[in-house]
Design a protein around this motif. Structure first.
Motif, mmCIF file in Angstrom:
data_model
loop_
_atom_site.group_PDB
_atom_site.id
_atom_site.type_symbol
_atom_site.label_atom_id
_atom_site.label_comp_id
_atom_site.label_asym_id
_atom_site.label_seq_id
_atom_site.Cartn_x
_atom_site.Cartn_y
_atom_site.Cartn_z
ATOM 1 N N ARG A 10 -12.633 -46.891 -49.349
ATOM 2 C CA ARG A 10 -13.217 -47.993 -48.586
ATOM 3 C C ARG A 10 -12.595 -49.326 -48.981
ATOM 4 O O ARG A 10 -12.228 -50.133 -48.124
ATOM 5 C CB ARG A 10 -14.735 -48.041 -48.789
ATOM 6 N N ARG A 11 -12.429 -49.540 -50.276
ATOM 7 C CA ARG A 11 -11.827 -50.790 -50.759
ATOM 8 C C ARG A 11 -10.376 -50.911 -50.302
ATOM 9 O O ARG A 11 -9.914 -52.006 -49.971
ATOM 10 C CB ARG A 11 -11.910 -50.874 -52.273
ATOM 11 N N ALA A 12 -9.676 -49.802 -50.282
ATOM 12 C CA ALA A 12 -8.286 -49.824 -49.820
ATOM 13 C C ALA A 12 -8.221 -50.210 -48.346
ATOM 14 O O ALA A 12 -7.380 -51.017 -47.939
ATOM 15 C CB ALA A 12 -7.639 -48.460 -50.042
ATOM 16 N N LEU A 95 4.769 -57.185 -50.237
ATOM 17 C CA LEU A 95 4.780 -56.600 -51.583
ATOM 18 C C LEU A 95 3.400 -56.078 -51.971
ATOM 19 O O LEU A 95 3.287 -55.039 -52.625
ATOM 20 C CB LEU A 95 5.266 -57.640 -52.600
ATOM 21 N N GLU A 96 2.363 -56.788 -51.539
ATOM 22 C CA GLU A 96 0.994 -56.336 -51.820
ATOM 23 C C GLU A 96 0.725 -54.995 -51.145
ATOM 24 O O GLU A 96 0.138 -54.088 -51.749
ATOM 25 C CB GLU A 96 0.017 -57.404 -51.297
ATOM 26 N N GLU A 97 1.165 -54.871 -49.907
ATOM 27 C CA GLU A 97 0.991 -53.613 -49.171
ATOM 28 C C GLU A 97 1.765 -52.488 -49.859
ATOM 29 O O GLU A 97 1.251 -51.383 -50.040
ATOM 30 C CB GLU A 97 1.469 -53.783 -47.727
ATOM 31 N N GLN A 98 2.982 -52.795 -50.260
ATOM 32 C CA GLN A 98 3.807 -51.810 -50.952
ATOM 33 C C GLN A 98 3.138 -51.393 -52.263
ATOM 34 O O GLN A 98 3.116 -50.206 -52.603
ATOM 35 C CB GLN A 98 5.186 -52.419 -51.220
ATOM 36 N N GLN A 99 2.576 -52.352 -52.975
ATOM 37 C CA GLN A 99 1.903 -52.054 -54.234
ATOM 38 C C GLN A 99 0.704 -51.137 -54.004
ATOM 39 O O GLN A 99 0.489 -50.186 -54.758
ATOM 40 C CB GLN A 99 1.463 -53.346 -54.916
ATOM 41 N N CYS A 100 -0.064 -51.395 -52.965
ATOM 42 C CA CYS A 100 -1.225 -50.543 -52.672
ATOM 43 C C CYS A 100 -0.801 -49.112 -52.356
ATOM 44 O O CYS A 100 -1.439 -48.156 -52.806
ATOM 45 C CB CYS A 100 -2.033 -51.130 -51.519
ATOM 46 N N GLN A 101 0.263 -48.973 -51.582
ATOM 47 C CA GLN A 101 0.744 -47.631 -51.249
ATOM 48 C C GLN A 101 1.218 -46.896 -52.499
ATOM 49 O O GLN A 101 0.926 -45.712 -52.685
ATOM 50 C CB GLN A 101 1.877 -47.722 -50.225
ATOM 51 N N LEU A 102 1.932 -47.614 -53.359
ATOM 52 C CA LEU A 102 2.410 -46.993 -54.600
ATOM 53 C C LEU A 102 1.241 -46.639 -55.518
ATOM 54 O O LEU A 102 1.253 -45.598 -56.179
ATOM 55 C CB LEU A 102 3.397 -47.917 -55.315
ATOM 56 N N ASP A 103 0.218 -47.514 -55.556
ATOM 57 C CA ASP A 103 -0.979 -47.226 -56.349
ATOM 58 C C ASP A 103 -1.627 -45.924 -55.899
ATOM 59 O O ASP A 103 -2.031 -45.101 -56.727
ATOM 60 C CB ASP A 103 -2.008 -48.358 -56.217
ATOM 61 N N ARG A 107 -1.950 -42.666 -58.136
ATOM 62 C CA ARG A 107 -3.286 -42.145 -58.422
ATOM 63 C C ARG A 107 -3.369 -40.661 -58.091
ATOM 64 O O ARG A 107 -3.984 -39.883 -58.822
ATOM 65 C CB ARG A 107 -4.333 -42.929 -57.630
ATOM 66 N N SER A 108 -2.729 -40.247 -56.992
ATOM 67 C CA SER A 108 -2.778 -38.824 -56.628
ATOM 68 C C SER A 108 -2.077 -37.966 -57.685
ATOM 69 O O SER A 108 -2.535 -36.862 -57.994
ATOM 70 C CB SER A 108 -2.163 -38.590 -55.250
ATOM 71 N N TYR A 109 -0.973 -38.473 -58.236
ATOM 72 C CA TYR A 109 -0.294 -37.723 -59.300
ATOM 73 C C TYR A 109 -1.096 -37.744 -60.593
ATOM 74 O O TYR A 109 -1.165 -36.752 -61.309
ATOM 75 C CB TYR A 109 1.104 -38.289 -59.559
#
Length: 154
Positions: A10-12, A95-103, A107-109
């Motif tokens: 939800r936060r994402a 960059l913020e969007e990219q950071q969220c995707q990488l996060d 997290r899945s790994y």
């Protein structure tokens, strides 16, 4: 589905919507600035023609036109500065969007148990972590750039 996972999802979504709305607002403002640039350019051209063509007009008229022209230049410079700030904000949003995707990927790994991870998973996790650090460093550079610009304007 655990509560903490729903909360993270939800936060994402909320942060993604905030970035989207901010990007739209920036795009609108950039378009407004472009229109204002054109208007200022037209006004400047008219004033320059008046200053060049009207040699026999009174000196106070020349002074008034010159002041108007200087005002237009100052206004244009302010708009260029704002446009520069907005372009930095656009880069920051990307960059913020990219950071969220990488996060999310990281997290899945990381949620996988160590015993279940393959060497490929560990390598991918490490690569994502490196990319994340790179993105954070780029965001830091943008923030420093904004701060330097702000201090130079003071």
């Amino acid at each position: 589905y655990p509560t903490w996972k729903r909360t993270l999802a939800r936060r994402a979504r909320e942060s993604q919507m905030k970035r989207f709305c901010k990007a739209q607002a920036i795009q609108r403002r950039l378009e407004e600035i472009e229109v204002t640039f054109r208007e200022l350019e037209q006004q400047g051209i008219k004033l320059e023609k008046l200053l060049r063509d009207e040699n026999e007009s009174p000196a106070d008229q020349h002074t008034q036109w010159t002041n108007q022209l200087l005002y237009l230049v100052q206004k244009k410079n302010n708009l260029m500065s704002e446009e520069s700030d907005l372009m930095i904000a656009v880069q920051e949003l990307k960059l913020e969007e990219q950071q969220c995707q990488l996060d999310e990927k990281l997290r899945s790994y990381m949620n996988k148990e160590d015993a279940m991870k393959t060497p490929e998973d560990e390598k991918a996790e490490q690569e994502i972590l490196e990319q994340l650090v790179e993105v954070v460093n780029k965001r830091n550079v943008l923030i420093q750039l904004q701060e330097e610009k702000r201090l130079s304007e003071l």
